[in-house]
Design a protein around this motif. Structure first.
Motif, mmCIF file in Angstrom:
data_model
loop_
_atom_site.group_PDB
_atom_site.id
_atom_site.type_symbol
_atom_site.label_atom_id
_atom_site.label_comp_id
_atom_site.label_asym_id
_atom_site.label_seq_id
_atom_site.Cartn_x
_atom_site.Cartn_y
_atom_site.Cartn_z
ATOM 1 N N UNK A 86 8.380 3.237 -2.359
ATOM 2 C CA UNK A 86 8.978 2.993 -1.052
ATOM 3 C C UNK A 86 8.817 4.266 -0.240
ATOM 4 N N UNK A 87 7.828 4.317 0.617
ATOM 5 C CA UNK A 87 7.437 5.594 1.204
ATOM 6 C C UNK A 87 7.165 5.518 2.688
ATOM 7 N N UNK A 88 7.011 6.706 3.263
ATOM 8 C CA UNK A 88 6.482 6.846 4.612
ATOM 9 C C UNK A 88 5.014 7.211 4.509
ATOM 10 N N UNK A 89 4.603 8.195 5.315
ATOM 11 C CA UNK A 89 3.212 8.637 5.281
ATOM 12 C C UNK A 89 3.140 10.147 5.036
ATOM 13 N N UNK A 90 4.023 10.655 4.187
ATOM 14 C CA UNK A 90 3.980 12.057 3.809
ATOM 15 C C UNK A 90 2.745 12.321 2.941
ATOM 16 N N UNK A 91 2.242 13.562 2.923
ATOM 17 C CA UNK A 91 1.032 13.863 2.139
ATOM 18 C C UNK A 91 1.100 13.413 0.682
ATOM 19 N N UNK A 92 2.273 13.568 0.049
ATOM 20 C CA UNK A 92 2.393 13.186 -1.361
ATOM 21 C C UNK A 92 2.554 11.684 -1.557
ATOM 22 N N UNK A 93 2.579 10.939 -0.450
ATOM 23 C CA UNK A 93 2.706 9.483 -0.514
ATOM 24 C C UNK A 93 1.391 8.791 -0.163
ATOM 25 N N UNK A 94 0.326 9.603 -0.062
ATOM 26 C CA UNK A 94 -0.990 9.103 0.326
ATOM 27 C C UNK A 94 -2.052 9.620 -0.629
ATOM 28 N N UNK A 95 -3.188 8.947 -0.602
ATOM 29 C CA UNK A 95 -4.341 9.404 -1.367
ATOM 30 C C UNK A 95 -5.255 10.144 -0.398
ATOM 31 N N UNK A 96 -5.128 11.474 -0.391
ATOM 32 C CA UNK A 96 -5.882 12.322 0.528
ATOM 33 C C UNK A 96 -5.711 11.860 1.976
ATOM 34 N N UNK A 97 -4.458 11.839 2.415
ATOM 35 C CA UNK A 97 -4.137 11.377 3.759
ATOM 36 C C UNK A 97 -4.791 12.194 4.854
ATOM 37 N N UNK A 98 -4.966 13.505 4.639
ATOM 38 C CA UNK A 98 -5.592 14.343 5.664
ATOM 39 C C UNK A 98 -7.030 13.919 5.919
ATOM 40 N N UNK A 99 -7.742 13.526 4.860
ATOM 41 C CA UNK A 99 -9.126 13.054 5.024
ATOM 42 C C UNK A 99 -9.167 11.716 5.748
ATOM 43 N N UNK A 100 -8.173 10.870 5.492
ATOM 44 C CA UNK A 100 -8.097 9.576 6.179
ATOM 45 C C UNK A 100 -7.915 9.787 7.680
ATOM 46 N N UNK A 101 -7.006 10.690 8.046
ATOM 47 C CA UNK A 101 -6.774 10.980 9.462
ATOM 48 C C UNK A 101 -8.015 11.602 10.104
ATOM 49 N N UNK A 102 -8.678 12.494 9.356
ATOM 50 C CA UNK A 102 -9.870 13.159 9.881
ATOM 51 C C UNK A 102 -11.000 12.155 10.103
ATOM 52 N N UNK A 103 -11.167 11.216 9.185
ATOM 53 C CA UNK A 103 -12.198 10.183 9.323
ATOM 54 C C UNK A 103 -11.996 9.418 10.626
ATOM 55 N N UNK A 104 -10.770 8.985 10.869
ATOM 56 C CA UNK A 104 -10.493 8.201 12.075
ATOM 57 C C UNK A 104 -10.721 9.040 13.325
#
Length: 213
Positions: A86-104
């Motif tokens: 049960x999460x938000x979008x914190x870095x530890x709640x994503x699989x390489x979230x920074x790369x996902x944001x960078x891709x977009x």
């Protein structure tokens, strides 16, 4: 650009390898689903931020609403994989979230740079940027979601993406009609952007693959 109908898991071996690895680990699988939720959420938020004006159409509102619903779908799916997720979008709640944001972000910048090469009216520039960015991302989504759905079925997972895939295909058809109407360079420009997106996605995929070990 036609939607590929053949066996999608054979089209991109690195993608297939990543997806096969991630669904074997419930913790990583939940993080992956939440990362997909993030991407859908970014898409919905960007539509509302850039297309909210006196010309906002039914198509735009429907698209933003469906992207938000897809973001919710993937969050709920993460909890289906892990009941305690049960999460938000914190870095530890994503699989390489920074790369996902960078891709977009990089894809959006690539689309805008391409459009700026031509003398496109300011009145339609933002709308065309939205149409092209969304079209290219959803072409990618059709490949990723299609391959993912095939693997989920072959591994007897309860999760199904079929309804979501059908909605994404509907978006593509609507946006294709608009782009053909507004841009005489539609097909050649789309081909250029798809080629650029492929490089961005493969970099994103390599980062995801590192994340799952």
């Amino acid at each position: 650009m036609p939607i590929v109908k053949e066996n999608l898991t054979t089209l991109d071996p690195p993608l297939n390898s990543f997806l096969t690895s991630v669904i074997k680990d419930n913790k990583k699988h939940a993080l992956w689903l939440n990362t997909l939720s993030l991407l859908e959420h970014i898409g919905s938020r960007k539509i509302l931020l850039t297309q909210s004006n006196e010309f906002t159409s039914e198509m735009i509102l429907r698209h933003a609403t469906e992207e938000a619903r897809h973001a919710l779908f993937f969050k709920k799916a993460a909890r289906l994989i892990r009941a305690d997720f049960n999460s938000g979008y914190q870095p530890n709640e994503l699989l390489n979230g920074s790369s996902a944001k960078m891709y977009f972000a990089k894809l959006d910048a690539t689309v805008r740079k391409n459009l700026k090469r031509d003398a496109i009216s300011k009145d339609i520039f933002a709308y065309l940027a939205y149409l092209y960015t969304t079209t290219v991302i959803e072409l990618r989504a059709m490949t990723v979601y299609g391959a993912y759905d095939e693997l989920l079925r072959s591994n007897s997972q309860l999760l199904s993406l079929q309804n979501l895939i059908l909605e994404e295909q509907g978006h593509l058809e609507e946006m294709s009609d608009e782009l053909k109407r507004l841009d005489s360079r539609f097909q050649s420009r789309l081909n250029e952007l798809v080629e650029k997106e492929e490089k961005l996605f493969q970099k994103f995929l390599s980062q995801l693959t590192l994340s799952v070990g």
